[in-house]
Design a protein around this motif. Structure first.
Motif, mmCIF file in Angstrom:
data_model
loop_
_atom_site.group_PDB
_atom_site.id
_atom_site.type_symbol
_atom_site.label_atom_id
_atom_site.label_comp_id
_atom_site.label_asym_id
_atom_site.label_seq_id
_atom_site.Cartn_x
_atom_site.Cartn_y
_atom_site.Cartn_z
ATOM 1 N N PRO A 177 -57.791 77.647 17.012
ATOM 2 C CA PRO A 177 -58.963 76.844 16.660
ATOM 3 C C PRO A 177 -58.792 76.223 15.279
ATOM 4 O O PRO A 177 -58.277 76.861 14.356
ATOM 5 N N THR A 178 -59.215 74.974 15.140
ATOM 6 C CA THR A 178 -59.147 74.136 13.927
ATOM 7 C C THR A 178 -57.723 73.714 13.572
ATOM 8 O O THR A 178 -57.542 72.778 12.796
ATOM 9 N N ARG A 231 -48.395 69.932 13.469
ATOM 10 C CA ARG A 231 -48.607 68.973 12.381
ATOM 11 C C ARG A 231 -47.654 69.209 11.214
ATOM 12 O O ARG A 231 -47.685 68.469 10.235
ATOM 13 N N GLU A 232 -46.857 70.241 11.298
ATOM 14 C CA GLU A 232 -45.870 70.528 10.260
ATOM 15 C C GLU A 232 -44.488 70.091 10.731
ATOM 16 O O GLU A 232 -44.221 70.046 11.937
ATOM 17 N N MET A 337 -53.159 80.159 7.744
ATOM 18 C CA MET A 337 -53.165 78.850 7.097
ATOM 19 C C MET A 337 -51.900 78.076 7.443
ATOM 20 O O MET A 337 -50.808 78.647 7.495
ATOM 21 N N PHE A 338 -52.073 76.776 7.644
ATOM 22 C CA PHE A 338 -50.959 75.886 7.951
ATOM 23 C C PHE A 338 -51.073 74.661 7.048
ATOM 24 O O PHE A 338 -52.165 74.138 6.825
ATOM 25 N N ALA A 344 -52.185 66.290 2.238
ATOM 26 C CA ALA A 344 -53.212 66.591 3.240
ATOM 27 C C ALA A 344 -53.741 68.001 3.021
ATOM 28 O O ALA A 344 -53.012 68.888 2.567
ATOM 29 N N PRO A 345 -55.021 68.228 3.315
ATOM 30 C CA PRO A 345 -55.573 69.577 3.142
ATOM 31 C C PRO A 345 -54.948 70.546 4.139
ATOM 32 O O PRO A 345 -54.522 70.157 5.228
ATOM 33 N N TYR A 346 -54.896 71.804 3.736
ATOM 34 C CA TYR A 346 -54.342 72.797 4.650
ATOM 35 C C TYR A 346 -55.340 73.088 5.769
ATOM 36 O O TYR A 346 -56.547 72.863 5.638
ATOM 37 N N LEU A 347 -54.819 73.574 6.869
ATOM 38 C CA LEU A 347 -55.636 73.925 8.025
ATOM 39 C C LEU A 347 -55.769 75.440 8.081
ATOM 40 O O LEU A 347 -54.789 76.166 7.898
#
Length: 363
Positions: A177-178, A231-232, A337-338, A344-347
């Motif tokens: 999620p997220t 996304r990485e 955390m990713f 860009a902000p971390y996820l």
């Protein structure tokens, strides 16, 4: 200082570092010896050679311990910020006063006596000799580190290529999620293999993962476990190990293929004393939460090591146990955390313990 720890650290230095610091030590001793030789000649020409030797011995065996005691002993007896304030006051003011006053007093009592200027000169030259090792270490540390690192990097880069000995597991797909889609993969080492180093390619630079954040990988003994989000950037690694006594290297990058099947949900099993993730998690990505009050969670990073853990084996594996579980209480959530990119902000994703009856919660 723990002498065993110091000797152990010294023995682990690369050969170049040992020779370089040995040369610095010899240079410091030579400089100190030259200062003492010139001093002795100067005072011997004035028939004060015996007084010079006596004052030097008094400096070493009496004045130096007294000055150090004035600085260190009271600061150890005082607690709180006052101890640090006294230490700096004594180091910058009281210590030099005791040192110079002691030289002046001893120089006056010796026969033949030293003049006030000669005593002060002896005190100043003594301080110079005392500070020589610290000054030399400060100046030499940077160049020695850079030269040693350059030699080490050259040795690793010159290693011939070989086939990767690890068994590569399948790339697994999970949904968080997220965060969305994440990938994991494991490289399982054969018995007897010992990895020397793992480099990661960031842009056009290869960086040693032992000295940088290992958010995309972790190690369990000689096994390597990867975790990254869609996304990485896909990890690009270079592994080094010994083959028949020779250092060799192999590059590795996971291969992801389009898959029409839905990714699995990333679920974690929560135990009273720890967690069971579905795959190994790099500890730098993870935080664990427990109650610190009614309905109030505190997230604690898993980067700090627990007793018995090492950064050489830094995976959060199935069966992970909190040493202070009785004090912390059952873990209530895990945050992962990713990092997408520098701009860009971390996820951040949270996986929470399944809801329990209110009466079963531990504060």
């Amino acid at each position: 200082m723990d002498i065993d720890f110091f000797l152990s650290s010294l023995s682990k230095l690369p050969l170049f570092d040992k020779w370089a610091w040995g040369a610095v030590s010899v240079a410091v001793l030579a400089a100190a010896g030259l200062i003492l030789f010139i001093e002795r000649r100067h005072f011997a020409a004035r028939d004060k050679g015996g007084s010079w030797l006596s004052l030097r011995l008094l400096s070493l065996f009496v004045l130096l311990p007294v000055t150090a005691g004035v600085i260190v002993i009271p600061s150890m007896a005082i607690s709180g910020p006052e101890a640090l304030a006294y230490f700096y006051l004594a180091l910058l003011i009281l210590g030099p006063l005791v040192w110079f006053a002691g030289h002046s007093l001893c120089g006056r009592l010796l026969r033949p006596a030293f003049s006030k200027g000669e005593s002060r000169f002896m005190a100043a030259s003594g301080l110079l000799i005392l500070f020589l090792p610290f000054a030399a270490a400060t100046v030499a540390q940077g160049p020695i580190f850079l030269a040693s690192r350059g030699l080490t990097e050259s040795a690793f880069q010159a290693a011939p290529a070989a086939a990767l000995p690890h068994a590569t597991g399948p790339v697994q797909r999970f949904n968080l999620p997220t965060v969305g889609l994440i990938y994991t993969q494991s490289l399982i080492a054969p018995p007897g293999l010992e990895l020397e180093r793992i480099d990661r390619k960031v842009g056009e630079i290869w960086a040693d993962t032992a000295t940088s954040s290992r958010d995309i990988l972790c190690r369990d003994q000689q096994n390597v476990h990867l975790m990254w989000s869609a996304r990485e950037p896909t990890p690009v690694l270079r592994l080094y190990w010994r083959l028949n006594g020779q250092r060799v290297q192999a590059d590795f990058s996971p291969v992801t293929v389009a898959d029409s099947a839905e990714p699995r949900e990333f679920t974690i099993t929560f135990r009273p004393d720890g967690i069971d993730p579905p795959v190994p998690i790099p500890r730098s990505r993870a935080s664990i939460a427990y109650f610190v009050g009614p309905d109030r969670l505190y997230f604690n990073s898993l980067n700090p090591l627990q007793p018995g853990e090492t950064f050489a084996n830094d995976c959060i594996m199935p069966g992970y146990k909190r040493v202070d579980s009785e004090k912390e209480g059952p873990p209530q959530a895990v945050a992962l955390m990713f990092f997408q990119s520098a701009n860009a902000p971390y996820l951040r994703a949270e996986i929470k313990r399944p809801a329990e009856p209110q009466s079963n919660r531990q504060p």
